[in-house]
Design a protein around this motif. Sequence first.
Motif, PDB file in Angstrom:
ATOM      1  N   PRO A  94      -3.587  42.648  46.474  1.00  0.00           N
ATOM      2  CA  PRO A  94      -2.463  42.132  45.668  1.00  0.00           C
ATOM      3  C   PRO A  94      -0.975  41.645  46.447  1.00  0.00           C
ATOM      4  CG  PRO A  94      -2.609  43.936  44.316  1.00  0.00           C
ATOM      5  CD  PRO A  94      -3.669  44.109  45.364  1.00  0.00           C
ATOM      6  N   HIS A  95      -0.797  42.711  47.537  1.00  0.00           N
ATOM      7  CA  HIS A  95       0.800  42.681  48.503  1.00  0.00           C
ATOM      8  C   HIS A  95      -0.065  41.823  49.611  1.00  0.00           C
ATOM      9  CE1 HIS A  95       1.590  45.086  45.057  1.00  0.00           C
ATOM     10  NE2 HIS A  95       3.252  45.358  45.627  1.00  0.00           N
ATOM     11  N   LEU A  96      -0.744  42.367  49.788  1.00  0.00           N
ATOM     12  CA  LEU A  96      -1.110  41.566  51.693  1.00  0.00           C
ATOM     13  C   LEU A  96      -2.324  40.311  51.695  1.00  0.00           C
ATOM     14  CD1 LEU A  96      -1.219  45.390  53.031  1.00  0.00           C
ATOM     15  CD2 LEU A  96       0.369  43.231  52.909  1.00  0.00           C
ATOM     16  N   GLY A  97      -3.173  40.335  51.143  1.00  0.00           N
ATOM     17  CA  GLY A  97      -4.200  39.733  50.456  1.00  0.00           C
ATOM     18  C   GLY A  97      -5.269  40.081  51.278  1.00  0.00           C
ATOM     19  N   TYR A  98      -6.488  39.647  52.565  1.00  0.00           N
ATOM     20  CA  TYR A  98      -7.156  40.641  53.491  1.00  0.00           C
ATOM     21  C   TYR A  98      -6.235  40.902  54.566  1.00  0.00           C
ATOM     22  CZ  TYR A  98     -10.740  39.084  50.004  1.00  0.00           C
ATOM     23  OH  TYR A  98     -11.530  38.659  48.931  1.00  0.00           O
ATOM     24  N   LYS A  99      -5.936  41.737  55.370  1.00  0.00           N
ATOM     25  CA  LYS A  99      -5.230  42.090  55.898  1.00  0.00           C
ATOM     26  C   LYS A  99      -6.297  43.549  56.861  1.00  0.00           C
ATOM     27  CE  LYS A  99      -1.131  43.050  57.884  1.00  0.00           C
ATOM     28  NZ  LYS A  99       0.647  43.996  57.840  1.00  0.00           N
ATOM     29  N   TYR A 103      -1.456  42.170  63.601  1.00  0.00           N
ATOM     30  CA  TYR A 103      -2.206  41.938  62.426  1.00  0.00           C
ATOM     31  C   TYR A 103      -2.900  40.880  61.969  1.00  0.00           C
ATOM     32  CZ  TYR A 103       0.256  46.194  62.512  1.00  0.00           C
ATOM     33  OH  TYR A 103       1.102  47.404  62.701  1.00  0.00           O
ATOM     34  N   ALA A 104      -4.808  41.091  61.441  1.00  0.00           N
ATOM     35  CA  ALA A 104      -4.451  39.548  61.815  1.00  0.00           C
ATOM     36  C   ALA A 104      -4.792  39.175  59.673  1.00  0.00           C
ATOM     37  CB  ALA A 104      -6.049  39.686  62.202  1.00  0.00           C
ATOM     38  N   ARG A 105      -4.760  38.434  58.879  1.00  0.00           N
ATOM     39  CA  ARG A 105      -4.598  38.085  56.791  1.00  0.00           C
ATOM     40  C   ARG A 105      -5.514  36.930  56.720  1.00  0.00           C
ATOM     41  NH1 ARG A 105       0.491  39.567  54.540  1.00  0.00           N
ATOM     42  NH2 ARG A 105       0.942  40.766  55.472  1.00  0.00           N
ATOM     43  N   LEU A 106      -6.072  37.211  55.844  1.00  0.00           N
ATOM     44  CA  LEU A 106      -6.644  35.648  55.305  1.00  0.00           C
ATOM     45  C   LEU A 106      -6.729  35.875  53.704  1.00  0.00           C
ATOM     46  CD1 LEU A 106     -10.043  34.384  55.116  1.00  0.00           C
ATOM     47  CD2 LEU A 106      -9.207  34.287  53.401  1.00  0.00           C
ATOM     48  N   LEU A 107      -5.667  34.984  53.887  1.00  0.00           N
ATOM     49  CA  LEU A 107      -5.136  34.067  51.950  1.00  0.00           C
ATOM     50  C   LEU A 107      -6.421  33.617  51.319  1.00  0.00           C
ATOM     51  CD1 LEU A 107      -1.394  34.459  52.944  1.00  0.00           C
ATOM     52  CD2 LEU A 107      -3.071  36.610  51.480  1.00  0.00           C
ATOM     53  N   PRO A 108      -6.640  33.386  50.110  1.00  0.00           N
ATOM     54  CA  PRO A 108      -7.246  33.014  50.180  1.00  0.00           C
ATOM     55  C   PRO A 108      -6.738  32.084  49.126  1.00  0.00           C
ATOM     56  CG  PRO A 108      -7.768  35.193  49.416  1.00  0.00           C
ATOM     57  CD  PRO A 108      -6.775  35.088  49.839  1.00  0.00           C
ATOM     58  N   ARG A 109      -7.347  30.472  49.869  1.00  0.00           N
ATOM     59  CA  ARG A 109      -6.134  29.344  49.004  1.00  0.00           C
ATOM     60  C   ARG A 109      -6.072  29.720  47.286  1.00  0.00           C
ATOM     61  NH1 ARG A 109      -7.481  23.381  48.869  1.00  0.00           N
ATOM     62  NH2 ARG A 109      -6.617  22.584  47.426  1.00  0.00           N
ATOM     63  N   THR A 118       0.683  36.623  47.296  1.00  0.00           N
ATOM     64  CA  THR A 118       1.136  38.017  47.648  1.00  0.00           C
ATOM     65  C   THR A 118       2.716  38.243  46.301  1.00  0.00           C
ATOM     66  OG1 THR A 118       2.647  37.207  48.903  1.00  0.00           O
ATOM     67  CG2 THR A 118       0.269  37.680  49.743  1.00  0.00           C
ATOM     68  N   ALA A 119       2.099  39.355  46.239  1.00  0.00           N
ATOM     69  CA  ALA A 119       2.984  40.158  45.033  1.00  0.00           C
ATOM     70  C   ALA A 119       4.097  40.364  45.848  1.00  0.00           C
ATOM     71  CB  ALA A 119       2.448  41.440  44.147  1.00  0.00           C
ATOM     72  N   PRO A 120       5.578  40.953  45.633  1.00  0.00           N
ATOM     73  CA  PRO A 120       6.639  40.659  45.878  1.00  0.00           C
ATOM     74  C   PRO A 120       6.770  41.934  47.136  1.00  0.00           C
ATOM     75  CG  PRO A 120       7.872  40.548  44.539  1.00  0.00           C
ATOM     76  CD  PRO A 120       6.200  40.044  44.268  1.00  0.00           C
ATOM     77  N   TYR A 121       6.725  42.239  48.835  1.00  0.00           N
ATOM     78  CA  TYR A 121       6.802  43.176  49.118  1.00  0.00           C
ATOM     79  C   TYR A 121       7.798  43.109  50.650  1.00  0.00           C
ATOM     80  CZ  TYR A 121       3.775  45.717  53.114  1.00  0.00           C
ATOM     81  OH  TYR A 121       3.834  46.969  53.966  1.00  0.00           O
ATOM     82  N   ARG A 122       7.619  44.226  51.267  1.00  0.00           N
ATOM     83  CA  ARG A 122       8.999  45.070  52.521  1.00  0.00           C
ATOM     84  C   ARG A 122       8.006  45.656  52.694  1.00  0.00           C
ATOM     85  NH1 ARG A 122      14.726  45.247  49.460  1.00  0.00           N
ATOM     86  NH2 ARG A 122      14.582  47.538  48.040  1.00  0.00           N
ATOM     87  N   CYS A 123       8.882  45.818  54.197  1.00  0.00           N
ATOM     88  CA  CYS A 123       8.586  47.401  54.858  1.00  0.00           C
ATOM     89  C   CYS A 123       9.580  46.740  56.122  1.00  0.00           C
ATOM     90  CB  CYS A 123       7.921  46.997  55.593  1.00  0.00           C
ATOM     91  SG  CYS A 123       7.070  46.358  57.214  1.00  0.00           S
ATOM     92  N   HIS A 173       9.234  39.870  50.438  1.00  0.00           N
ATOM     93  CA  HIS A 173       8.918  37.925  50.668  1.00  0.00           C
ATOM     94  C   HIS A 173       8.089  38.084  49.894  1.00  0.00           C
ATOM     95  CE1 HIS A 173       7.222  40.887  54.213  1.00  0.00           C
ATOM     96  NE2 HIS A 173       6.825  40.223  53.797  1.00  0.00           N
ATOM     97  N   GLN A 174       7.391  36.814  49.996  1.00  0.00           N
ATOM     98  CA  GLN A 174       6.147  36.418  49.458  1.00  0.00           C
ATOM     99  C   GLN A 174       5.140  35.449  49.487  1.00  0.00           C
ATOM    100  OE1 GLN A 174       7.871  36.750  45.436  1.00  0.00           O
ATOM    101  NE2 GLN A 174       5.676  36.636  44.233  1.00  0.00           N
ATOM    102  N   LEU A 175       4.096  35.212  50.273  1.00  0.00           N
ATOM    103  CA  LEU A 175       3.314  34.562  50.660  1.00  0.00           C
ATOM    104  C   LEU A 175       2.438  33.679  49.835  1.00  0.00           C
ATOM    105  CD1 LEU A 175       2.271  36.437  53.751  1.00  0.00           C
ATOM    106  CD2 LEU A 175       4.721  35.038  53.759  1.00  0.00           C
ATOM    107  N   HIS A 176       2.838  31.688  49.970  1.00  0.00           N
ATOM    108  CA  HIS A 176       1.769  31.458  49.297  1.00  0.00           C
ATOM    109  C   HIS A 176       0.688  30.548  49.458  1.00  0.00           C
ATOM    110  CE1 HIS A 176       1.183  28.932  44.959  1.00  0.00           C
ATOM    111  NE2 HIS A 176       0.334  29.341  45.723  1.00  0.00           N
ATOM    112  N   ALA A 177      -0.474  30.705  49.887  1.00  0.00           N
ATOM    113  CA  ALA A 177      -1.143  30.429  50.988  1.00  0.00           C
ATOM    114  C   ALA A 177      -1.503  28.916  49.699  1.00  0.00           C
ATOM    115  CB  ALA A 177      -2.921  30.880  50.479  1.00  0.00           C
ATOM    116  N   GLN A 178      -1.110  27.454  50.343  1.00  0.00           N
ATOM    117  CA  GLN A 178      -0.998  26.392  49.793  1.00  0.00           C
ATOM    118  C   GLN A 178      -2.736  26.005  49.914  1.00  0.00           C
ATOM    119  OE1 GLN A 178       2.079  24.266  51.163  1.00  0.00           O
ATOM    120  NE2 GLN A 178       2.976  24.724  49.551  1.00  0.00           N
TER     121      GLN A 178
END
Length: 353
Positions: free
Chosen positions: A246-251, A270-276, A280-285, A323-328
């Motif tokens: 939920p926070h990272l997609g496929y990472k 790192y490489a990640r895929l976010l499905p259309r 992502t839920a709020p995350y920070r590091c 931050h949150q990422l929204h894959a359009q």
Amino acid sequence: MNDTPPSTGKTSASRAEREAFYARIGADNLAPLWEQLHNLVTKTPRSDCQAAHWSYPQVRRYIAEATDLITAEEAERRVLILENPGLRGKAAITTSLYAGLQAILPGEVARAHRHSQAALRLILEGDGAYTSVNGEKTIMHRGDFVTTPSWTWHDHGNDSDAPMVWLDGLDVQLVAMLDASFAESSTQDRQALQRPAGDNVLRYGNGLVPVDAAPAPNLASPMFCYPYERTLASLRALQAADRPDPHLGYKLRYVDPLSGRSPMPTMGAYARLLPRGHATAPYRCSAGTVFAVLEGSVAVTLDDRRFVAGPNDVFVIPSWATHQLHAQDEAVLFSFSDRPVQEALALWREQRD
Ligand code: GTQ
């Protein structure tokens, strides 16, 4: 600010008396901790680094101007530095890291040198230019991740018929903070080659390694090119079999096949895929992170700003910024940070809301 030590019953000195004291001890290279303790030891990271976004189409126009102004040979490295707006003049994209966009035209060569700073490349545009690292050439394609670890000889050249542009990431500020910068120029433009192009990928990247292979003194992976087609295939395998985090997609993280650690000790990639449609839920590091978009586009939402990053755009998220990422569209993102340094020093933290 002004944390006075516990009273012993005496009247506190006046501000003026204290200031006079600070001035006297200042002349002897001393300063009162109590005036700045809470700025030194903050409850959470307080960074001058700001979230920022560079649109590739816009920067690409400046790159085209730069290629008219100076040759790769004159420049040694023809790069536009991505300067964090909160850290202007420091050649920094985060507090610890440098990033730039490097361009090399057909027929050009960026001559061989080596330095204690480690470098990584993420190929954004073009096909078929090369980087040589310690006697081996790798032919680069869009999306490939290539490392030039600390103190390895490296030169770049473009024998293709189109410009090549890639994202450079280096640990420049980290090395500067440690006063550990060393560099050397080669007498040769192009280093002598000792192995066939791409040898490292076949020798170390197929779930096999030479039986006596031992970790290198520079703690770097012997595999220095991670072809994009393999990265995409791995992401697709996760997507086919698992639900997205939920926070990272496929990472995924890039690894040294000998040690399982990051390909270089100072930077993780790192490489990640976010499905259309995935948000992502709020995350920070605690690792300020540089992102490049390889496919699709993402809306990036922080507490105080929002932007949309499309193909080849670069953006940076500071340490501890939620931050949150929204894959359009379906999105593939590359990222790098100093996370392995923080992990090695037991400093790295994350928060998943
Ligand atoms: O390609 O060797 O962006 O040495 C900055 C410093 C690239 C490189 C940069 C470098 C390089």
